[in-house]
Design a protein around this motif. Structure first.
Motif, PDB file in Angstrom:
ATOM      1  N   SER A  42       0.766  -1.175   0.093  1.00 12.94           N
ATOM      2  CA  SER A  42      -0.145  -0.005   0.044  1.00 12.94           C
ATOM      3  C   SER A  42       0.911   1.129  -0.082  1.00 12.94           C
ATOM      4  O   SER A  42       0.742   2.051  -0.680  1.00 12.94           O
ATOM      5  N   LEU A  43       1.871   1.317   0.954  1.00 11.80           N
ATOM      6  CA  LEU A  43       2.738   2.735   0.756  1.00 11.80           C
ATOM      7  C   LEU A  43       3.370   2.688  -0.267  1.00 11.80           C
ATOM      8  O   LEU A  43       3.603   3.836  -0.962  1.00 11.80           O
ATOM      9  N   THR A  44       4.138   1.491  -0.919  1.00 15.54           N
ATOM     10  CA  THR A  44       4.975   1.733  -2.034  1.00 15.54           C
ATOM     11  C   THR A  44       3.972   1.887  -3.230  1.00 15.54           C
ATOM     12  O   THR A  44       4.222   2.715  -4.340  1.00 15.54           O
ATOM     13  N   PHE A  45       2.563   1.496  -3.261  1.00 13.14           N
ATOM     14  CA  PHE A  45       1.559   1.929  -4.345  1.00 13.14           C
ATOM     15  C   PHE A  45       1.435   3.330  -4.238  1.00 13.14           C
ATOM     16  O   PHE A  45       1.138   4.040  -5.462  1.00 13.14           O
ATOM     17  N   LEU A  46       1.539   3.920  -3.095  1.00 12.63           N
ATOM     18  CA  LEU A  46       1.328   5.433  -3.058  1.00 12.63           C
ATOM     19  C   LEU A  46       2.732   6.199  -3.195  1.00 12.63           C
ATOM     20  O   LEU A  46       2.828   7.454  -3.168  1.00 12.63           O
ATOM     21  N   GLY A  47       3.748   5.612  -3.389  1.00 13.54           N
ATOM     22  CA  GLY A  47       5.056   6.209  -3.604  1.00 13.54           C
ATOM     23  C   GLY A  47       5.702   6.473  -2.359  1.00 13.54           C
ATOM     24  O   GLY A  47       6.619   7.275  -2.363  1.00 13.54           O
TER      25      GLY A  47
END
Length: 296
Positions: free
Chosen positions: A208-213
């Protein structure tokens, strides 16, 4: 406990899937057929012999990026789980033995962490500490730690009120001896279940965090980052998000399956399972030896 887990079909499946994911994390970057950061003019290409999963919008090999990104995703989830375990379990055990003041302080801190808006607090702290995967996972692990605090505290309370622990205290046993002799056997199984579940939750959080950058700077690949970039080009490659999404789902499913297997073989349920297996083996042995005995 490990042998009991492996005796279950669900435990063997979970361990096998997680072993494959661990191998991807260790060997994935070495097995990548191409440089995951190298761009080319073949943008959004279909799967072929040269590019098994096609290429992304910059012409980078998707399969190589998926393999290379497995290390960050796996290590990030482990950082979340281990940080939560240390930050939550240690105070949870000590809160039962170190007096009312320590117990009150740790309970209030736990309630505060539970009440904090997770994503907003993580983004705020990462903005202060820097956008790095280690900072992001440490902050996330602290926010998840109340689960381990409650599990460790509940298990410790059940043991601390038992007659054999009270007898050890009366006889002058030290706190360290009581923890080593009596607590670990009772506290470790529920902590192992919580740890397996949290590793699966960690995969969801990292993705989720890496999806948001957040946590990883592009162009470094991660499963969540690949999913985010693929969603922007669904009109050209509607099948592209399937690979990273499937890896995330299978990994989380295996972690939850392992947690269920550990729960099934621990405590009273585990002893009942062992007794049933022994009884089944005993009946099988009797069925095999009885005809031979009758023949004699």
């Amino acid at each position: 406990m490990i042998r009991r887990v492996l005796a279950l079909t669900s435990g063997r499946i979970a361990v096998a899937v997680l072993a494959v994911i661990a191998l991807l994390a260790v060997l994935g970057p070495l097995l990548a057929p191409q440089n995951p950061l190298a761009t080319s003019v073949r943008t959004l290409a279909d799967p072929s012999a040269a590019h098994w999963l096609g290429t992304d919008y910059l012409g980078r090999d998707t399969f190589s990026r998926l393999l290379d990104g497995s290390r960050v995703s796996v290590l990030g989830s482990l950082e979340v789980a281990l940080t939560a375990l240390v930050v939550g379990a240690v105070p949870g055990i000590l809160s039962v033995h170190l007096g009312r003041a320590f117990e009150w302080v740790t309970l209030r801190l736990t309630d505060t962490l539970v009440a904090l808006p997770f994503l907003l607090f993580a983004v705020a702290v990462i903005a202060l500490l820097g956008n790095g995967i280690t900072q992001a996972m440490l902050v996330t692990g602290v926010l998840v730690s109340p689960l381990f605090y409650r599990v460790a505290r509940a298990a410790t309370l059940a043991v601390a009120r038992s007659p054999y622990v009270e007898a050890a205290i009366v006889s002058g046993a030290s706190l360290g001896w009581i923890v080593r002799r009596h607590l670990w056997a009772k506290v470790l199984p529920p902590l192992a279940v919580a740890l397996a579940q949290t590793i699966g939750t960690g995969f969801v959080i990292v993705s989720s965090l890496t999806f948001l950058g957040i946590g990883v700077q592009p162009p470094e690949p991660t499963w969540g980052g690949l999913l985010a970039s693929d969603l922007g080009y669904l009109a050209h490659q509607p099948w592209a998000p399937a690979a990273p999404a499937l890896l995330i789902m299978v990994t989380v499913w295996a972690c939850n399956l392992l947690a269920d297997a550990v729960r099934d073989v621990s405590g009273e349920a585990g002893r009942a399972l062992v007794d049933r297996r022994r009884a089944r083996v005993h009946r099988t042995d009797q069925a095999v030896t009885t005809p031979a005995g009758g023949a004699r």
